[in-house]
Design a protein around this motif. Structure first.
Motif, PDB file in Angstrom:
ATOM      1  N   MET A  23      -6.985 -12.996   9.322  1.00  0.00           N
ATOM      2  CA  MET A  23      -7.579 -13.349   7.912  1.00  0.00           C
ATOM      3  C   MET A  23      -7.800 -12.036   7.256  1.00  0.00           C
ATOM      4  N   ALA A  24      -8.477 -11.057   7.891  1.00  0.00           N
ATOM      5  CA  ALA A  24      -8.861  -9.742   7.422  1.00  0.00           C
ATOM      6  C   ALA A  24      -7.540  -9.084   7.029  1.00  0.00           C
ATOM      7  N   VAL A  25      -6.380  -9.141   7.945  1.00  0.00           N
ATOM      8  CA  VAL A  25      -5.059  -8.491   7.640  1.00  0.00           C
ATOM      9  C   VAL A  25      -4.523  -8.846   6.219  1.00  0.00           C
ATOM     10  N   ARG A  26      -4.599 -10.141   5.992  1.00  0.00           N
ATOM     11  CA  ARG A  26      -4.162 -10.796   4.723  1.00  0.00           C
ATOM     12  C   ARG A  26      -2.504 -10.770   4.831  1.00  0.00           C
ATOM     13  N   PRO A  27      -1.957 -11.555   5.728  1.00  0.00           N
ATOM     14  CA  PRO A  27      -0.311 -11.389   6.026  1.00  0.00           C
ATOM     15  C   PRO A  27       0.291 -11.533   4.651  1.00  0.00           C
ATOM     16  N   LYS A  28       0.170 -12.402   3.754  1.00  0.00           N
ATOM     17  CA  LYS A  28       0.904 -12.505   2.608  1.00  0.00           C
ATOM     18  C   LYS A  28       1.216 -11.438   1.841  1.00  0.00           C
ATOM     19  N   THR A  29       0.210 -10.339   1.966  1.00  0.00           N
ATOM     20  CA  THR A  29       0.238  -8.999   1.245  1.00  0.00           C
ATOM     21  C   THR A  29       1.074  -8.126   1.957  1.00  0.00           C
ATOM     22  N   LEU A  30       1.430  -8.355   3.309  1.00  0.00           N
ATOM     23  CA  LEU A  30       2.101  -7.300   3.824  1.00  0.00           C
ATOM     24  C   LEU A  30       3.611  -7.126   3.562  1.00  0.00           C
ATOM     25  N   THR A  31       4.046  -7.942   2.561  1.00  0.00           N
ATOM     26  CA  THR A  31       5.369  -7.779   2.014  1.00  0.00           C
ATOM     27  C   THR A  31       5.453  -6.439   1.099  1.00  0.00           C
ATOM     28  N   ALA A  32       4.140  -6.068   0.820  1.00  0.00           N
ATOM     29  CA  ALA A  32       4.157  -5.005  -0.312  1.00  0.00           C
ATOM     30  C   ALA A  32       4.551  -3.642   0.702  1.00  0.00           C
ATOM     31  N   GLY A  33       4.150  -3.617   1.677  1.00  0.00           N
ATOM     32  CA  GLY A  33       4.545  -2.490   2.563  1.00  0.00           C
ATOM     33  C   GLY A  33       6.014  -2.787   3.311  1.00  0.00           C
ATOM     34  N   ALA A  34       6.517  -4.036   3.619  1.00  0.00           N
ATOM     35  CA  ALA A  34       7.649  -3.946   4.625  1.00  0.00           C
ATOM     36  C   ALA A  34       8.840  -4.190   3.563  1.00  0.00           C
ATOM     37  N   VAL A  35       8.736  -4.553   2.355  1.00  0.00           N
ATOM     38  CA  VAL A  35      10.066  -4.878   1.408  1.00  0.00           C
ATOM     39  C   VAL A  35      10.502  -3.113   1.101  1.00  0.00           C
ATOM     40  N   PRO A  36       9.560  -2.428   0.785  1.00  0.00           N
ATOM     41  CA  PRO A  36      10.039  -0.924   0.363  1.00  0.00           C
ATOM     42  C   PRO A  36      10.855  -0.361   1.231  1.00  0.00           C
ATOM     43  N   VAL A  37      10.525  -0.381   2.696  1.00  0.00           N
ATOM     44  CA  VAL A  37      11.393   0.067   3.721  1.00  0.00           C
ATOM     45  C   VAL A  37      12.513  -0.497   4.019  1.00  0.00           C
TER      46      VAL A  37
END
Length: 306
Positions: A23-37
């Motif tokens: 919950m703290a990780v906020r999985p739905k927001t991780l696209t912000a880090g993964a998509v650019p790469v």
């Protein structure tokens, strides 16, 4: 005033479970880090300069910085009074008493430390420019809500995301593979950063009333919800205009128009952004995250194909 709403006053928070940490990780927001790469790597391999190990390291480093920023944001928004029992968005682990504040902060710093270890390899591959990129990314990730000049509290959160989760992330991931940054990589960073910034705009639009009380002077607080709606629309237009510019300048083939297939996903969050406010905007956040992932995947494929 900050208030724990789950743990009784004076009681220690329960031992965090894996579910709580997720919950703290906020999985739905991780696209912000993964998509650019992902976008940068697809473009690099399409250009014949892609390298798998640096790409994987860049992905791990970017996601770690994203998670670390989320943890530190969770901690400081609670400490500064932006996250209280009046919170309109998804539950935050610090505000709700699920994880002790100091533990959340240490989790964020641990993620930054791990990202630094990954960065040592990337520096060995990419040299001095990666040092500057890495240090700036870590400092700004912390300063998003922490430190003496918290960016999100000064109305600079949107610019931070546009730059570091768009321009810097895409061009940096391309550079560690190719040793240079192509013109196409600069252009490709625009929609990546723009849609990522849309997530922040939705957050700021939803939280405008509580941000005012906490002294969090986001762009929406400074200029109003009408500005937030306009900003969201402009960022979307910039995102969908970029493939046309890439094609017109000869940097990509007609496959670059694949992201247009994601246009139906724009409609639900855009309707909410134009009409709703407060907690009713929570579905717009999920819809924008879904749009970011689908647009990013299609954009990556379109840049790879020639």
């Amino acid at each position: 005033m900050t208030t724990l709403v789950t743990t009784p006053p004076g009681a220690a928070p329960p031992r965090p479970s894996l579910k709580t940490w997720l919950m703290a990780v906020r999985p739905k927001t991780l696209t912000a880090g993964a998509v650019p790469v992902l976008v940068a790597t697809s473009l690099a391999f399409g250009d014949g300069v892609g390298r798998l190990l640096p790409a994987l390291a860049a992905l791990v480093g970017a996601v770690l910085i994203q998670i670390g920023t989320n943890f530190i944001n969770d901690y400081y928004d609670f400490k500064k009074g932006a996250d209280t029992e009046e919170r309109l968005g998804p539950k935050r682990v610090t505000q709700s008493g699920l994880i002790a504040p100091a533990t959340v902060l240490m989790g964020g710093l641990a993620c930054f430390a791990l990202a630094t270890l990954v960065g040592v390899y990337l520096v060995a591959v990419g040299g001095l420019p990666i040092v500057f990129i890495g240090v700036a990314s870590l400092l700004c990730g912390y300063a998003y809500t922490g430190g003496p000049f918290p960016l999100a509290y000064r109305g600079l959160g949107d610019l931070f995301v546009l730059i570091f989760f768009g321009i810097v992330a895409v061009t940096g991931a391309y550079y560690v593979q190719a040793g240079f940054v192509s013109p196409a990589a600069w252009w490709a960073s625009v929609p990546v950063g723009a849609i990522g910034t849309c997530l922040i705009v939705v957050n700021n639009q939803r939280d405008a009333s509580t941000d005012v009380k906490a002294g969090k002077r986001t762009m929406v607080v400074r200029f109003g919800t009408g500005f937030g709606r306009a900003e969201y629309v402009v960022l979307l237009i910039a995102s969908y205009a970029t493939p046309f510019l890439l094609f017109a300048r000869g940097y990509a083939s007609a496959w670059v128009f694949l992201p247009l297939l994601s246009l139906p996903l724009v409609v639900p969050p855009l309707k909410l952004m134009l009409k709703a406010q407060g907690a009713a905007l929570n579905p717009a956040l999920g819809g924008t995250a879904k749009l970011q992932m689908v647009f990013g995947l299609l954009f990556a494929v379109g840049l790879y194909l020639r």
